[in-house]
Design a protein around this motif. Structure first.
Motif, PDB file in Angstrom:
ATOM      1  N   ASN A 178       0.799  -1.229   0.000  1.00 34.91           N
ATOM      2  CA  ASN A 178       0.000   0.000   0.000  1.00 34.91           C
ATOM      3  C   ASN A 178       0.824   1.267   0.000  1.00 34.91           C
ATOM      4  OD1 ASN A 178      -2.754  -0.498  -0.211  1.00 34.91           O
ATOM      5  ND2 ASN A 178      -2.811  -1.351   1.844  1.00 34.91           N
ATOM      6  N   SER A 179       2.131   1.156  -0.242  1.00 32.30           N
ATOM      7  CA  SER A 179       2.979   2.347  -0.174  1.00 32.30           C
ATOM      8  C   SER A 179       2.603   3.332  -1.279  1.00 32.30           C
ATOM      9  CB  SER A 179       4.439   1.947  -0.314  1.00 32.30           C
ATOM     10  OG  SER A 179       4.622   1.287  -1.536  1.00 32.30           O
ATOM     11  N   LYS A 180       2.943   4.594  -1.058  1.00 32.82           N
ATOM     12  CA  LYS A 180       2.590   5.644  -2.008  1.00 32.82           C
ATOM     13  C   LYS A 180       3.466   5.516  -3.246  1.00 32.82           C
ATOM     14  CE  LYS A 180       1.513  10.523  -2.046  1.00 32.82           C
ATOM     15  NZ  LYS A 180       1.909  11.825  -1.543  1.00 32.82           N
ATOM     16  N   ASN A 181       2.858   5.590  -4.420  1.00 28.39           N
ATOM     17  CA  ASN A 181       3.596   5.342  -5.647  1.00 28.39           C
ATOM     18  C   ASN A 181       2.831   5.983  -6.805  1.00 28.39           C
ATOM     19  OD1 ASN A 181       4.790   4.211  -7.879  1.00 28.39           O
ATOM     20  ND2 ASN A 181       4.959   2.164  -6.997  1.00 28.39           N
ATOM     21  N   PRO A 182       3.127   7.253  -7.117  1.00 27.33           N
ATOM     22  CA  PRO A 182       2.339   7.976  -8.134  1.00 27.33           C
ATOM     23  C   PRO A 182       2.326   7.266  -9.478  1.00 27.33           C
ATOM     24  CG  PRO A 182       3.935   9.455  -7.114  1.00 27.33           C
ATOM     25  CD  PRO A 182       4.239   8.083  -6.620  1.00 27.33           C
ATOM     26  N   SER A 183       3.448   6.638  -9.817  1.00 26.57           N
ATOM     27  CA  SER A 183       3.536   5.996 -11.117  1.00 26.57           C
ATOM     28  C   SER A 183       2.561   4.822 -11.212  1.00 26.57           C
ATOM     29  CB  SER A 183       4.987   5.590 -11.312  1.00 26.57           C
ATOM     30  OG  SER A 183       5.109   4.421 -11.989  1.00 26.57           O
ATOM     31  N   ARG A 184       2.453   4.037 -10.114  1.00 30.04           N
ATOM     32  CA  ARG A 184       1.517   2.924 -10.127  1.00 30.04           C
ATOM     33  C   ARG A 184       0.070   3.399 -10.112  1.00 30.04           C
ATOM     34  NH1 ARG A 184       2.304  -1.012  -5.292  1.00 30.04           N
ATOM     35  NH2 ARG A 184       1.398   0.735  -4.194  1.00 30.04           N
ATOM     36  N   LYS A 185      -0.197   4.456  -9.334  1.00 31.33           N
ATOM     37  CA  LYS A 185      -1.561   4.978  -9.267  1.00 31.33           C
ATOM     38  C   LYS A 185      -2.006   5.466 -10.645  1.00 31.33           C
ATOM     39  CE  LYS A 185      -4.631   7.931  -6.684  1.00 31.33           C
ATOM     40  NZ  LYS A 185      -5.438   7.950  -7.885  1.00 31.33           N
ATOM     41  N   LEU A 186      -1.084   6.143 -11.344  1.00 31.70           N
ATOM     42  CA  LEU A 186      -1.399   6.619 -12.688  1.00 31.70           C
ATOM     43  C   LEU A 186      -1.704   5.445 -13.610  1.00 31.70           C
ATOM     44  CD1 LEU A 186      -1.468   9.100 -14.614  1.00 31.70           C
ATOM     45  CD2 LEU A 186       0.863   8.532 -15.201  1.00 31.70           C
ATOM     46  N   ASP A 187      -0.901   4.374 -13.490  1.00 35.06           N
ATOM     47  CA  ASP A 187      -1.145   3.185 -14.304  1.00 35.06           C
ATOM     48  C   ASP A 187      -2.563   2.665 -14.117  1.00 35.06           C
ATOM     49  OD1 ASP A 187       1.234   3.063 -15.579  1.00 35.06           O
ATOM     50  OD2 ASP A 187       2.100   1.483 -14.360  1.00 35.06           O
ATOM     51  N   SER A 188      -2.981   2.508 -12.856  1.00 29.49           N
ATOM     52  CA  SER A 188      -4.330   1.974 -12.615  1.00 29.49           C
ATOM     53  C   SER A 188      -5.387   2.920 -13.154  1.00 29.49           C
ATOM     54  CB  SER A 188      -4.587   1.775 -11.122  1.00 29.49           C
ATOM     55  OG  SER A 188      -3.451   1.355 -10.455  1.00 29.49           O
ATOM     56  N   ASP A 189      -5.215   4.212 -12.897  1.00 36.01           N
ATOM     57  CA  ASP A 189      -6.222   5.171 -13.352  1.00 36.01           C
ATOM     58  C   ASP A 189      -6.336   5.173 -14.869  1.00 36.01           C
ATOM     59  OD1 ASP A 189      -6.586   5.771 -10.765  1.00 36.01           O
ATOM     60  OD2 ASP A 189      -5.665   7.753 -10.808  1.00 36.01           O
ATOM     61  N   LEU A 190      -5.167   5.117 -15.549  1.00 43.24           N
ATOM     62  CA  LEU A 190      -5.191   5.125 -17.008  1.00 43.24           C
ATOM     63  C   LEU A 190      -5.858   3.868 -17.556  1.00 43.24           C
ATOM     64  CD1 LEU A 190      -1.764   6.590 -18.120  1.00 43.24           C
ATOM     65  CD2 LEU A 190      -4.009   7.616 -18.310  1.00 43.24           C
ATOM     66  N   LEU A 191      -5.609   2.734 -16.900  1.00 42.36           N
ATOM     67  CA  LEU A 191      -6.258   1.493 -17.351  1.00 42.36           C
ATOM     68  C   LEU A 191      -7.775   1.635 -17.296  1.00 42.36           C
ATOM     69  CD1 LEU A 191      -4.225  -1.457 -15.807  1.00 42.36           C
ATOM     70  CD2 LEU A 191      -4.546  -0.935 -18.210  1.00 42.36           C
ATOM     71  N   LEU A 192      -8.271   2.132 -16.152  1.00 50.15           N
ATOM     72  CA  LEU A 192      -9.720   2.258 -16.003  1.00 50.15           C
ATOM     73  C   LEU A 192     -10.285   3.278 -16.987  1.00 50.15           C
ATOM     74  CD1 LEU A 192     -10.279   2.139 -12.157  1.00 50.15           C
ATOM     75  CD2 LEU A 192     -10.740   0.395 -13.855  1.00 50.15           C
ATOM     76  N   ALA A 193      -9.595   4.427 -17.114  1.00 50.73           N
ATOM     77  CA  ALA A 193     -10.128   5.492 -17.970  1.00 50.73           C
ATOM     78  C   ALA A 193     -10.126   5.058 -19.430  1.00 50.73           C
ATOM     79  CB  ALA A 193      -9.305   6.761 -17.788  1.00 50.73           C
ATOM     80  N   SER A 194      -9.030   4.410 -19.870  1.00 52.60           N
ATOM     81  CA  SER A 194      -8.970   4.071 -21.284  1.00 52.60           C
ATOM     82  C   SER A 194      -9.869   2.880 -21.615  1.00 52.60           C
ATOM     83  CB  SER A 194      -7.536   3.815 -21.715  1.00 52.60           C
ATOM     84  OG  SER A 194      -6.966   2.791 -20.955  1.00 52.60           O
ATOM     85  N   ALA A 195     -10.086   2.003 -20.612  1.00 51.43           N
ATOM     86  CA  ALA A 195     -11.007   0.891 -20.849  1.00 51.43           C
ATOM     87  C   ALA A 195     -12.412   1.403 -21.144  1.00 51.43           C
ATOM     88  CB  ALA A 195     -11.026  -0.041 -19.646  1.00 51.43           C
ATOM     89  N   SER A 196     -12.752   2.570 -20.564  1.00 54.13           N
ATOM     90  CA  SER A 196     -14.083   3.131 -20.814  1.00 54.13           C
ATOM     91  C   SER A 196     -14.332   3.327 -22.298  1.00 54.13           C
ATOM     92  CB  SER A 196     -14.238   4.468 -20.097  1.00 54.13           C
ATOM     93  OG  SER A 196     -13.927   4.327 -18.745  1.00 54.13           O
TER      94      SER A 196
END
Lengths: 584, 584
Positions: free
Chosen positions: A362-380
């Motif tokens: 659960n450590s803070k990691n902007p690069s990983r958070k961006l990855d997840s967000d981009l996956l969800l957004a682009s899947a839309s």
């Protein structure tokens, strides 16, 4: 307190005189005040810069909209001048940055080890290289038609080529930086770069859609359905290569688009990292090892080969009316097969995670958070098109010949994307292999505190999680550089402390091999599914199904809006799956 | 270690026998493993549920799109049935939730004190009440035209009324909950509610735009510019009240729209809080005190009065061609004046923060993060329209009479929104009044550790920030409930420790009064700026300027897309400014 004991082991007392110490305390207190002030101006610099970036982006979008509509007032030169200005500003900023780095070798003290992985930068360089080819093609095309094309187009190609080279150089050496000085200006510079790249991405999509729509209209015209009204330059080409260049655009634009979206994602992570104070947890270098995933690789390569076959067949028969229908049915059958296999693989992967007990990181990691967000957004994007087809099929009264296979195809797209996102996000949030920090730490905590009588009193006051977090902070191997930790040392420790763990590792190892196979299979399948739409095969244009329920123009607008995201989804998930393969 | 000393003061050792302790350690270790497993399934439940929500939303959007296009296949009944189903599912879930709460009184153990403030729930209730009036108007309209309207419309009104009442009841008592049990189902339930409300919001916007476009077309028809083609029911009204109801819609839709967006924001915070482990820092109850902001209140009330005057005048002259132009010029002059004052106020506020040294509050707070994100996202709506007007003015060749005042108006909208966002976000991130935790703690740290010789050694290993964080965690007044802390006690402490602080407080107090005046002035001005567009005055439709550069249809689409965000921006920033006023 149990902390007593830990302290006794950890702390290394340096004796010093009381007077000098008090002076230092005074100094620390001053530094602290300055630090607080910096933190407060940091938040407002963040908001300042992001608002600036959004405005730059909106102006660009409106210019593009106006240019697309071909109304009076705003011409393509306006848009190109705007883009050229943005690129020049970014070039100036990157130059300033490079000069500063050259003068003060050590002005970047910290690096975020999760940002800008080597394979990501490698991918960026590859895309940039192909973008340079596109730029030279554009320049050649411009020279051929220089009589009737505005000079802005030629200048744009040259500036864009310089921009691409400089940006790759910049990102190659600065993607991991955690910038701590001149934060306000840096924030403006980085966010300017993010939104410049996003605008160039949007411009790429616009040009690509224009080309594809032109191509589609040409095809329809060849089939006799439509009168021709696509735009070409009003003079003759002075060289022989114009047609070659024009058809080259078709194959090069997908890479141009990917290049800019990758660059803006990396720059965004750089922006998020400005002024950040890193939690120093150990970093495991990601290594690519090819062994142990033979089945997945072979299956994936077969899928890739079939895809290329399908692509070649479709390109051959695209201009024949009768064969067009069979090409569409072939595409859907191919899609249904590959998506079924991919969904199955994804679901198996998820089931393995359900029985696996690895902890979450659960450590803070902007690069990983961006990855997840981009996956969800682009899947839309995929979902929007798939649901559109689905609704059209169940609501329309007239069915084209391929409706029966379009239905399972659409549902499988949704299912596969759903499962794959879950698989990727779960994988990148797990602690894999030898990074079982928490297990290890908890063991150490208990062994240290066994003799302490105050343990339970402390545990009553704190959650166990916090105890572990503090504990980890105090472990002596905190480093300020991206040095991968040595596996063997830790291995020994784990082996010494418990024997049951090693027997569990053998069991996990089989699971790991399955997961690795799934990751590599999905990786190759995603590349396959990227190829067809990226090189312009969109049955959604041709099928004649959705336009019955949605208007033709509206449906084309929906597809043009959603398709770039759907295509980006495939490259992005391929990149993420490559990472998953390496860390499992 | 300096921690030694802190520990000696803090820790309260409870002696217990070694055997029972080891059993407890065992038990703790088991709990820890379960806890880790829960955490891992939590992440995947999050992704599972958010993907479900996005899909529900996309299907709804596509149905709305199809209905708007009036093509074959999808009718309004389909859309209404879909919405009714979604609402019924949410009702079932809320019922289940209520039953669980009734049975196990203590199943919610923690509350997030920042979520669902009382004034926010009060606002929600007010909007919901007006929404109920709209529902009854719709039902009345349906009964009047029941001969030619589908039954789905009547059912929709009834279900929506029940839904509204239940949801307000639910949010009133559950908005602060931190749900820890049945997390997966709860996540689905909450995200379903979030997206149901978002869909109902989008449906509200769609209906409102239709009404406004109808009204606009009627006006154009009255001016002789356009032939009439707006839709009305094909039969006669059986009651006398249909016209009253229809004109009532016009004034009630803005509240309906706001109600759903507020509800979905509150539900989103509830979703973010599921399974969260709260950092227990002290919570200060927000109190509304009216004194000390006389100047701002009076200035704001004058602005509000003038706005209502402008609204009345514009509604009066809307159907006259000559006076229409003067109405538009009046609107822009009014806008330029109020926006100049607001920008000035915002910038003064920002300057005060620049000379003020208060620390930033960086604690995790989903409700605050959502506030900032929503401000930025919804401001983009205003910016899009403003930049559109700006580009149209500088690029067009023919100027309408009001172009000279439209230019400063557009630029001021951008500037004002920019400054106001900065002011609000900076205000809610500052530590105000007596919550100067960090100063206090650092003083305590230094007083405790003055005699310790290991301090510097420790400081070398950790950043000061971390020391303070740990320190705060260990302070004994950690509570698990939302109990506001007592100011006086802390006041005494601060006064005792330093005298210089109290003299600084008097200086700060003057700054605080100015900030309070600014906040209340901006609050009232934002309500003023909400009133005009919410009740349907959009000079962007009428001005005839933007449609020269952008197509008429396209520009209307842009305005219809961006205007709801621009309107929401005003209510949302008014709400945030109210909070700012209370916490300063």
């Amino acid at each position: 307190c149990f902390k007593h004991h830990v302290m006794d082991i950890m702390c290394c007392g340096k004796p010093s005189s009381t007077a000098s110490m008090q002076a230092k305390v005074q100094e620390k207190s001053e530094t602290f005040k300055v630090h607080l002030k910096e933190k407060s101006s940091q938040k407002s610099a963040e908001i300042l810069s992001v608002q600036y970036g959004v405005n730059v982006f909106l102006v660009g979008l409106l210019l593009m909209l106006a240019v697309t509509l071909h109304k009076a007032g705003i011409t393509e030169e306006h848009l190109l001048s705007y883009l050229i200005t943005l690129m020049l500003v970014q070039l100036l900023w990157m130059l300033w940055q490079a000069l500063r780095k050259y003068k003060h070798k050590d002005f970047i003290k910290e690096k975020d080890c999760h940002a800008g992985a080597r394979w990501l930068r490698g991918g960026l360089t590859l895309f940039a290289f192909i973008t340079l080819i596109l730029d030279s093609f554009k320049l050649g095309y411009f020279i051929g038609y220089s009589g009737c094309l505005s000079a802005a187009k030629g200048i744009y190609s040259i500036v864009h080529a310089v921009f691409t080279v400089s940006q790759v150089y910049f990102l190659w050496f600065s993607a991991k930086d955690v910038i701590q000085s001149f934060q306000t200006i840096e924030r403006f510079g980085v966010i300017h770069s993010v939104f410049t790249n996003l605008l160039l991405w949007a411009f790429g999509i616009l040009s690509e859609s224009k080309h594809q729509l032109n191509d589609h209209k040409k095809r329809l015209a060849a089939l006799g359905n439509l009168t021709l009204d696509y735009h070409e330059p009003q003079c003759n080409c002075t060289t022989n290569a114009c047609t070659v260049f024009a058809s080259g655009f078709y194959y090069l634009y997908p890479f141009y688009v990917e290049y800019h979206i990758f660059a803006s994602a990396m720059l965004f992570v750089l922006w998020k990292n400005i002024g950040r104070s890193l939690e120093h947890h150990r970093y495991r270098k990601i290594k690519f090892r090819s062994h142990g995933a033979m089945v997945g690789t072979i299956a994936g390569l077969i899928a890739l080969a079939i895809t290329i076959g399908v692509l070649v067949y479709i390109t051959q028969v695209a201009h024949s009316k009768h064969k067009k229908d069979s090409a569409i049915i072939l595409f859907y059958s191919y899609g249904v097969t590959i998506l079924t296999l991919m969904s199955a693989a994804g679901i198996i992967g998820l089931l393995i995670y359900r029985v696996d007990e690895r902890p979450i990181d659960n450590s803070k990691n902007p690069s990983r958070k961006l990855d997840s967000d981009l996956l969800l957004a682009s899947a839309s994007g995929s979902w929007l098109i798939a649901w559109g087809s689905f609704l059209a099929i169940i609501c329309t009264d007239k069915y084209p010949p391929h409706a029966w296979i379009n239905l399972p195809y659409s549902l499988l797209v949704i299912l596969e994307t759903y499962a794959q996102n879950l698989f990727i996000i779960e994988s990148i949030h797990r602690k894999h292999r030898k990074t079982e920090d928490e297990y290890e730490v908890i063991q150490r905590v208990f062994s240290v505190t066994n003799s302490s009588s105050n343990l339970l009193a402390t545990l009553h006051h704190k959650s166990l999680d916090e105890v572990i977090k503090n504990e980890k902070k105090e472990l002596p191997y905190m480093t300020h550089e991206c040095i991968p930790h040595v596996d063997d040392h830790e291995d020994n420790e784990v082996h010494n402390s418990t024997i049951s763990l090693s027997s569990r590792r053998i069991k996990l190892s089989r699971k790991r091999r399955i997961l690795k196979n799934i990751a590599v299979f999905l990786f190759l399948c995603n590349i396959s599914l990227w190829i067809l739409p990226a090189f312009g095969f969109h049955p959604q244009y041709d099928s004649g199904l959705e336009e019955r329920v949605f208007d033709f123009e509206t449906w084309i607008a929906v597809v043009n809006l959603a398709m770039p995201f759907a295509i980006f989804y495939r490259t992005h998930s391929a990149a993420s799956l490559f990472e998953v393969y390496c860390i499992i």
